[in-house]
Write a protein that holds these residues in place. Structure first.
Motif, short mmCIF file in Angstrom:
data_model
loop_
_atom_site.label_atom_id
_atom_site.label_comp_id
_atom_site.label_asym_id
_atom_site.label_seq_id
_atom_site.Cartn_x
_atom_site.Cartn_y
_atom_site.Cartn_z
N GLU A 210 16.25 35.35 72.11
CA GLU A 210 14.76 35.67 72.77
C GLU A 210 14.92 36.36 74.12
N SER A 211 15.81 36.23 74.92
CA SER A 211 15.41 37.28 76.07
C SER A 211 15.89 38.93 76.11
N LEU A 212 16.75 38.87 75.74
CA LEU A 212 17.54 40.19 75.05
C LEU A 212 16.64 40.31 73.88
N VAL A 300 7.51 8.76 67.71
CA VAL A 300 7.37 10.29 67.69
C VAL A 300 8.84 11.33 66.97
N ALA A 301 7.61 11.58 65.79
CA ALA A 301 8.74 12.78 64.78
C ALA A 301 8.76 13.74 64.66
N GLY A 302 8.83 14.82 65.10
CA GLY A 302 8.86 16.12 65.29
C GLY A 302 10.00 17.04 64.42
N THR A 303 9.82 18.06 64.29
CA THR A 303 11.05 19.69 63.71
C THR A 303 10.52 20.38 65.11
N GLY A 304 11.87 21.62 64.60
CA GLY A 304 11.87 22.90 64.79
C GLY A 304 12.67 23.28 65.70
N THR A 305 13.35 24.73 65.73
CA THR A 305 14.51 25.35 66.21
C THR A 305 14.27 24.90 67.78
N ILE A 306 15.14 25.05 68.42
CA ILE A 306 15.27 25.98 69.68
C ILE A 306 16.73 26.35 69.84
N ASP A 307 16.34 27.04 71.33
CA ASP A 307 17.68 27.88 71.41
C ASP A 307 18.02 27.68 73.40
N ASN A 308 18.75 27.70 73.53
CA ASN A 308 19.40 27.27 75.07
C ASN A 308 17.81 27.79 76.02
N GLU A 309 17.03 28.87 76.29
CA GLU A 309 16.45 28.92 76.48
C GLU A 309 14.42 27.68 76.51
N GLY A 310 14.74 26.79 75.63
CA GLY A 310 13.71 26.45 74.85
C GLY A 310 12.76 26.19 74.51
N ASN A 311 13.02 27.64 73.58
CA ASN A 311 12.42 28.40 72.63
C ASN A 311 11.78 27.72 71.28
N VAL A 312 10.45 27.04 70.72
CA VAL A 312 11.06 26.29 69.28
C VAL A 312 10.44 27.41 68.97
N GLY A 313 11.10 27.12 67.31
CA GLY A 313 11.24 28.56 66.34
C GLY A 313 10.47 27.57 64.90
N PRO A 314 10.37 28.38 64.01
CA PRO A 314 9.73 27.76 63.06
C PRO A 314 10.75 27.38 62.09
N ILE A 315 10.13 26.44 61.04
CA ILE A 315 11.23 25.90 60.10
C ILE A 315 10.90 26.03 58.73
N GLY A 316 11.18 24.80 57.80
CA GLY A 316 11.06 25.01 56.68
C GLY A 316 10.68 23.59 55.64
N GLY A 317 9.56 23.53 54.93
CA GLY A 317 9.12 22.74 54.63
C GLY A 317 8.13 21.46 55.19
N ILE A 318 7.62 21.94 56.53
CA ILE A 318 6.80 21.38 57.48
C ILE A 318 5.43 20.16 56.66
#
Length: 383
Positions: A210-212, A300-318
């Motif tokens: 993401e930084s790149l 607690v429940a949740g969803t989301g992609t993650i990267d090594n920098e801690g950015n949470v990304g969108p997902i399908g089927g929310i």
């Protein structure tokens, strides 16, 4: 003079009732039969759709079986319990409550399509979504290929989750943005090679993908970028002129993260694919490695992609995952802020949903829940 003749249609007290309307009754039976045939056809005829519906939830603080499942856990049908997250060589701490990851199950496939009756029923169920079968199963790939791709995404998301958790905890380890592919006839072609490590753009350190992307976007397509790389252990700088590709500015390389973790983190979860559990894996790892209860013992429940920098990304089927969380007994839900447009107006009663952009946002929500703080001040999905 009489105004009406006795033979007019006024009913007489002792008059004989008219004969039954056999024609009307016959027509009614015909219509009823036709309706029954149509219902039968709808019930048996396959549709060109498949149905997304809530799948099982898995507690990242628990074992490798679905929440509420009475089936046997463990591998190969044994009744042994295996922790979903285990870190054998490190000191770990007791946990409580849950940090549930959610899944979406698909009813139907190209060889076994749901009936029209099932599709019509799903259209009126807020927890389900009806999508064309060729969208769920593109002709460009087989169902087996999709499963394999999702399995790879799951493995990558687990690695990114471990990296995000260790970075959050301040645990040092080697991590790098590595070039996996160089596209022919692009700006990077001839300047960057597969295996190069990209360390900076215009002198600014690149910590992750993401930084790149952000650094290349800041440079723009109107100027040459100084790309710092490490090749075969040697540092050097190459000049690359980014170009526009749709709305993005690109170098023409495919990159991935390489990690050398200081200890093993084992994640046991079978028959679940895709990258959407990344954030919940990261939270589960942090809770396992730190004293106290990250969630205060709440569900607690949740969803989301993650990267090594801690950015949470969108997902399908929310939407299906919101209902899956409610069915699993969760009271709180961590949703990617980038999915908020799909969340608004579709939250099941009794479920509090918080919008998060980074892993630190999720940790703030959990800290507030654990301390019985005012959750009303936390970011939510709004119109």
């Amino acid at each position: 003079m009489a105004l009406f003749d006795d033979q007019m249609a006024w009913p007489q007290p002792n008059s004989t009732p008219p004969p039954p309307r056999r024609r009307s009754i016959s027509v009614g039976w015909v219509l009823l039969s036709v309706a029954a045939v149509l219902v039968l056809i709808l019930g048996l005829t396959p549709s060109p759709y498949v149905i997304e519906q809530p799948g099982p939830a898995f507690n990242t603080l628990g074992f490798d079986r679905a929440v509420g499942s009475t089936a046997q856990g463990g591998q190969n049908g044994t009744d042994s319990k295996t922790h979903l997250i285990s870190i054998p060589s490190q000191k770990t701490y007791p946990t409580s409550g849950s940090l549930d990851l959610l899944t979406v199950s698909l009813l139907g496939d190209p060889k076994n399509l749901p009936s029209w009756m099932e599709v019509v029923s799903a259209w009126f169920d807020p927890s389900k979504a009806v999508i064309p079968v060729d969208v769920a199963f593109p002709a460009s790939s087989t169902a087996k290929q999709q499963q394999q791709e999702n399995a790879v995404l799951m493995v990558d998301s687990q690695k990114d989750a471990i990296a995000a958790a260790l970075n959050t905890l301040g645990t040092p380890f080697p991590q790098s943005v590595s070039v996996k592919q160089v596209l022919a006839h692009t700006p990077a072609d001839g300047h960057v090679k597969v295996g190069d490590e990209i360390v900076s753009i215009n002198g600014v350190k690149v910590a992750g993908i993401e930084s790149l992307r952000a650094a290349v976007a800041r440079n723009g397509a109107d100027a040459t970028a100084a790309v710092g790389i490490v090749r075969s252990g040697q540092s050097k700088t190459v000049e690359v002129a980014p170009v526009k590709s749709g709305s993005a500015t690109v170098l023409g390389v495919g990159v991935g993260m390489d990690y050398a973790f200081p200890f093993d983190v084992k994640i046991q979860l079978e028959n679940v694919g895709g990258p959407s559990a990344g954030m919940m894996f990261a939270l589960g790892i942090i809770d396992t490695l730190t004293p106290g209860f990250l969630n205060g013992g709440a569900r607690v429940a949740g969803t989301g992609t993650i990267d090594n920098e801690g950015n949470v990304g969108p997902i399908g089927g929310i939407r299906q995952k919101l209902y899956g969380a409610k069915d699993a007994g969760a009271k709180y839900f961590l949703a990617p802020a980038s999915n908020c447009d799909e969340v608004v107006g579709h939250v099941p009663g009794g479920l509090q949903v918080f919008a998060v952009k980074k892993l630190s946002d999720s940790l703030k929500v959990l800290k507030t829940i654990a301390s019985d703080g005012d959750t009303g001040k936390l970011p939510r999905c709004t119109t």
